[in-house]
Design a protein around this motif. Structure first.
Motif, short mmCIF file in Angstrom:
data_model
loop_
_atom_site.label_atom_id
_atom_site.label_comp_id
_atom_site.label_asym_id
_atom_site.label_seq_id
_atom_site.Cartn_x
_atom_site.Cartn_y
_atom_site.Cartn_z
N ARG A 100 0.82 -1.21 0.00
CA ARG A 100 0.00 0.00 0.00
C ARG A 100 0.86 1.27 0.00
O ARG A 100 0.50 2.26 -0.63
N PRO A 105 -3.91 1.39 -2.87
CA PRO A 105 -4.88 0.29 -2.73
C PRO A 105 -5.21 -0.36 -4.09
O PRO A 105 -6.37 -0.53 -4.44
N TYR A 107 -4.92 -3.62 -6.47
CA TYR A 107 -4.67 -5.05 -6.39
C TYR A 107 -5.06 -5.72 -7.71
O TYR A 107 -6.23 -6.03 -7.92
#
Length: 143
Positions: A100, A105, A107
């Motif tokens: 992070r 954030p 992914y």
């Protein structure tokens, strides 16, 4: 969308010069990120364990991504090779915090694969990936 699919090596000047491979290969808007271990600019694996090695290896991936104009949001796939899966799992919170810190954030699709060894005997982790970079940010290095 860029239609020239001629592969172009992407080798950031801030990283150790590759020999026999490229840090990345750009084809059209797709950047194939070569497997990165925790090598520093002096071609040494960073000490300190899996968290430090993750930070360096993923940082190397991101350095290559940025050299082609990419950002972490452009990552579509990441594959992580590990010599010790339980060690990685035991440090999951710290590795997640490092992710992070480096990428936010974001992914992408991911896989974690256990292996008995990597190219450098002291390497605990190797990370490779794929990114698709929009035309407006794409930087094609001189071939």
């Amino acid at each position: 969308m860029t239609t020239d699919l001629t592969p172009i090596p992407v080798n950031p000047a801030s990283m150790a010069p590759p020999s026999g491979y490229s840090h990345g290969t750009l084809s059209g808007n797709t950047l194939y990120l070569g497997g990165q271990t925790a090598l520093d600019a002096d071609m040494r694996i960073v000490p300190g364990g899996i968290v430090e090695q993750f930070r360096q290896a993923f940082g190397n991936v991101l350095t290559t991504l940025r050299a082609a104009g990419g950002v972490p949001e452009d990552l579509t796939s990441i594959t992580i090779y590990l010599t010790d899966i339980p060690d990685y799992q035991a440090h999951g919170r710290e590795i997640g915090a490092a992710w992070r810190e480096l990428a936010g954030p974001v992914y992408p699709a991911m896989a974690g694969i256990g292996t008995t060894a990597l190219w450098q005997p002291e390497a605990l982790i190797e990370i490779l990936g794929v990114a698709v970079i929009p035309d407006e940010r794409l930087r094609r290095p001189d071939a």
